[in-house]
Design a protein around this motif. Structure first.
Motif, PDB file in Angstrom:
ATOM      1  N   SER A  36       1.678   0.769   1.439  1.00  0.00           N
ATOM      2  CA  SER A  36       1.415  -0.230   2.123  1.00  0.00           C
ATOM      3  C   SER A  36       1.288  -0.347   3.512  1.00  0.00           C
ATOM      4  CB  SER A  36       1.946  -1.081   1.364  1.00  0.00           C
ATOM      5  OG  SER A  36       3.378  -1.439   1.927  1.00  0.00           O
ATOM      6  N   TYR A  37       2.324   0.156   4.100  1.00  0.00           N
ATOM      7  CA  TYR A  37       2.471   0.461   5.683  1.00  0.00           C
ATOM      8  C   TYR A  37       1.189   0.949   6.176  1.00  0.00           C
ATOM      9  CZ  TYR A  37       4.281   0.980  10.333  1.00  0.00           C
ATOM     10  OH  TYR A  37       4.616   0.935  11.743  1.00  0.00           O
ATOM     11  N   LEU A  38       0.844   2.124   5.589  1.00  0.00           N
ATOM     12  CA  LEU A  38      -0.232   3.049   6.102  1.00  0.00           C
ATOM     13  C   LEU A  38      -1.557   2.526   5.848  1.00  0.00           C
ATOM     14  CD1 LEU A  38       1.293   6.731   5.172  1.00  0.00           C
ATOM     15  CD2 LEU A  38       1.136   5.474   7.578  1.00  0.00           C
ATOM     16  N   CYS A  72      10.279  -6.626   8.296  1.00  0.00           N
ATOM     17  CA  CYS A  72      10.818  -5.513   7.738  1.00  0.00           C
ATOM     18  C   CYS A  72       9.985  -5.283   6.554  1.00  0.00           C
ATOM     19  CB  CYS A  72      12.103  -5.796   7.192  1.00  0.00           C
ATOM     20  SG  CYS A  72      13.370  -6.039   8.647  1.00  0.00           S
ATOM     21  N   LEU A  73       9.879  -3.711   6.351  1.00  0.00           N
ATOM     22  CA  LEU A  73       9.075  -3.162   5.340  1.00  0.00           C
ATOM     23  C   LEU A  73       9.638  -3.226   4.091  1.00  0.00           C
ATOM     24  CD1 LEU A  73       6.429  -1.632   4.562  1.00  0.00           C
ATOM     25  CD2 LEU A  73       7.395   0.492   5.294  1.00  0.00           C
ATOM     26  N   LEU A  74      10.894  -2.517   4.388  1.00  0.00           N
ATOM     27  CA  LEU A  74      11.670  -2.054   2.794  1.00  0.00           C
ATOM     28  C   LEU A  74      13.101  -2.439   3.112  1.00  0.00           C
ATOM     29  CD1 LEU A  74      11.792  -1.030  -0.058  1.00  0.00           C
ATOM     30  CD2 LEU A  74      12.054   1.371   1.149  1.00  0.00           C
ATOM     31  N   GLY A  75      13.776  -3.246   2.071  1.00  0.00           N
ATOM     32  CA  GLY A  75      14.998  -3.175   1.859  1.00  0.00           C
ATOM     33  C   GLY A  75      15.505  -2.955   0.757  1.00  0.00           C
ATOM     34  N   PHE A 127       4.834   8.723  10.679  1.00  0.00           N
ATOM     35  CA  PHE A 127       3.463   9.281  10.080  1.00  0.00           C
ATOM     36  C   PHE A 127       2.398   9.267  10.907  1.00  0.00           C
ATOM     37  CE2 PHE A 127       5.762   7.094   6.602  1.00  0.00           C
ATOM     38  CZ  PHE A 127       5.621   8.180   5.438  1.00  0.00           C
ATOM     39  N   PHE A 128       1.472  10.269  10.897  1.00  0.00           N
ATOM     40  CA  PHE A 128       0.153  10.860  11.946  1.00  0.00           C
ATOM     41  C   PHE A 128      -0.565   9.284  11.766  1.00  0.00           C
ATOM     42  CE2 PHE A 128      -3.820  12.087  12.809  1.00  0.00           C
ATOM     43  CZ  PHE A 128      -3.450  12.653  14.144  1.00  0.00           C
ATOM     44  N   GLY A 129      -0.728   8.877  12.954  1.00  0.00           N
ATOM     45  CA  GLY A 129      -1.744   7.705  13.103  1.00  0.00           C
ATOM     46  C   GLY A 129      -1.350   6.447  13.187  1.00  0.00           C
ATOM     47  N   ALA A 130       0.038   6.334  12.846  1.00  0.00           N
ATOM     48  CA  ALA A 130       0.925   4.857  12.360  1.00  0.00           C
ATOM     49  C   ALA A 130       1.979   4.723  13.511  1.00  0.00           C
ATOM     50  CB  ALA A 130       1.233   4.834  11.229  1.00  0.00           C
TER      51      ALA A 130
END
Lengths: 226, 174
Positions: free
Chosen positions: A215-217, A136-139, A87-90
């Protein structure tokens, strides 16, 4: 009433042609996990990310190779593939299929579809250690069943969820199970059942994946709109 | 169909699945059948009495009845008197479960496989993602029987299967 015999004869003739690839439950699981992995990739696409595929050695590829059984993210026994999501910027993310993740208790769990930061994945590859669930972000736990889901699957997911501590976790299945729905709903766990191609539930699952990306962004690129 | 005819059809269908190498599907269905069908009941006092039940006659004071409606069930859940029982599958329900499993493995699963190939083989909405040329599943061990390359398996066979399964389902529901 007409006799079912001609229908059974026809079924006996037709069935092997379609199901010869699925003569073990594990083969069906592989296909379903690949489908859910595709939905995660598609959601990243739709949210404006740049997505490419890479091997465990870091080379870009279009020949995707996935595991038949859960393994270590850093395993180079085969040119196992993951998706790189930018993702742009992340900082970039990665999506993996069928890898082991370390829970808070210090034991390894299996994660059918896992999204984590490239930094954590790189740490795993460089040091040949399992990624940490809390990083981790997502499982996504994927279940393809021909019959209804047994309660043991929900209990297992609950146990892993408590220990893994990934930021987002979803239980996904192609079918249904009254007890599974009751059990996971009572514990406020995310559950999407009857997720099949083109179903509204496949769209709902993609919404959960989008929420994870959001949520990550919100931390790494707050101005990004997805 | 009568129970006897349903039992014969179930035995024949099981034989077809076994011969097609789908014993694991039968195992899953059998586990579901063994679990039974969960049903909600409400525990109610059997008779009006001011006396509180003792340890000895506690069970006699209550009976489990079907909830009248959703509201009744919700109220019982709040009151802690909603209880669960399981009903065995009827012969018709056993066959319905078997046919649903056949549908999932022979129609749904090839569609899921086709969708996975289509999604991963596409370029994405902005033509930004390189399409996958091939999709394979490989074990860490060489020459594992589970290794395979996935292709889209959508074909006219699925339509024929759908027709056969639908007709069988109609027969079972008669």
């Amino acid at each position: 009433m007409s006799s079912p015999d001609p229908l059974l004869t026809e079924l006996r003739h037709l069935l092997p042609g379609t199901t010869s690839n699925y003569t073990a439950a594990s083969k069906a699981y592989d296909v379903y996990e690949g489908f859910v992995f595709g939905l995660v990739v598609e959601t990243a696409d739709n949210c404006g990310a740049n997505v490419r595929y890479a091997t465990v050695q870091g080379a870009s590829t279009t020949d995707l190779c996935f595991r038949t059984a859960p393994g270590q993210l850093y395993s180079d026994a085969q040119p196992y593939t993951h998706a790189v999501i930018e993702f742009f910027g992340a900082p970039p993310l990665e999506a993996h299929l069928g890898v082991r993740v370390q829970g808070g208790s210090g034991v390894l769990h299996e994660c059918d579809v896992l999204v984590l930061s490239s930094a954590e994945a790189e740490l795993s590859r460089n040091n040949r250690i399992a990624p940490r669930g809390s990083h981790c972000l997502l499982g996504v736990e994927c279940k393809f069943y021909a019959a209804s889901l047994g309660i043991d699957l929900a209990r297992n997911f609950e146990g892993v969820h408590v220990d893994l501590r990934a930021k987002h976790e979803v239980f996904v299945a192609n079918t249904d199970g009254v007890n599974v729905v009751k059990y996971l709903s009572a514990r406020r766990r995310l559950l999407e059942r009857s997720v099949t191609p083109g179903s509204p539930q496949a769209g709902y699952l993609k919404s959960h994946v989008r929420e994870a990306f959001k949520s990550y962004l919100s931390i790494h690129a707050p101005s990004a709109l997805i | 169909m009568q129970d006897e005819e349903l039992a014969t059809l179930e035995a024949d269908l099981r034989s077809v699945l076994t011969d097609a190498g789908l014993q694991w599907v039968l195992d899953e269905v059998d586990r579901s059948i063994a679990d039974g069908l969960p049903q909600e009941r409400i525990l109610r006092r059997r008779r009006r009495t001011r006396a509180e039940p003792t340890e000895d006659d506690y069970a006699k004071f209550y009976e489990a009845a079907e909830p009248a409606d959703e509201q009744d069930a919700r109220a019982a859940k709040r009151a802690g008197t909603l209880v669960i029982t399981t009903e065995p599958y009827t012969p018709r329900q056993r066959l319905q479960a078997l046919l649903l499993a056949v549908r999932r493995i022979s129609i749904d699963l090839p569609q899921i496989e086709g969708a996975a190939v289509a999604i991963l083989g596409s370029t994405g909405p902005r033509d930004g993602r390189p399409p996958a040329h091939s999709l394979s599943f490989r074990s860490e061990a060489p020459d594992d029987p589970r290794d395979r390359t996935v292709t889209s398996t959508r074909s006219t066979v699925s339509h024929d299967l759908a027709r056969v399964i639908t007709t069988l389902e109609q027969l079972v529901n008669e």
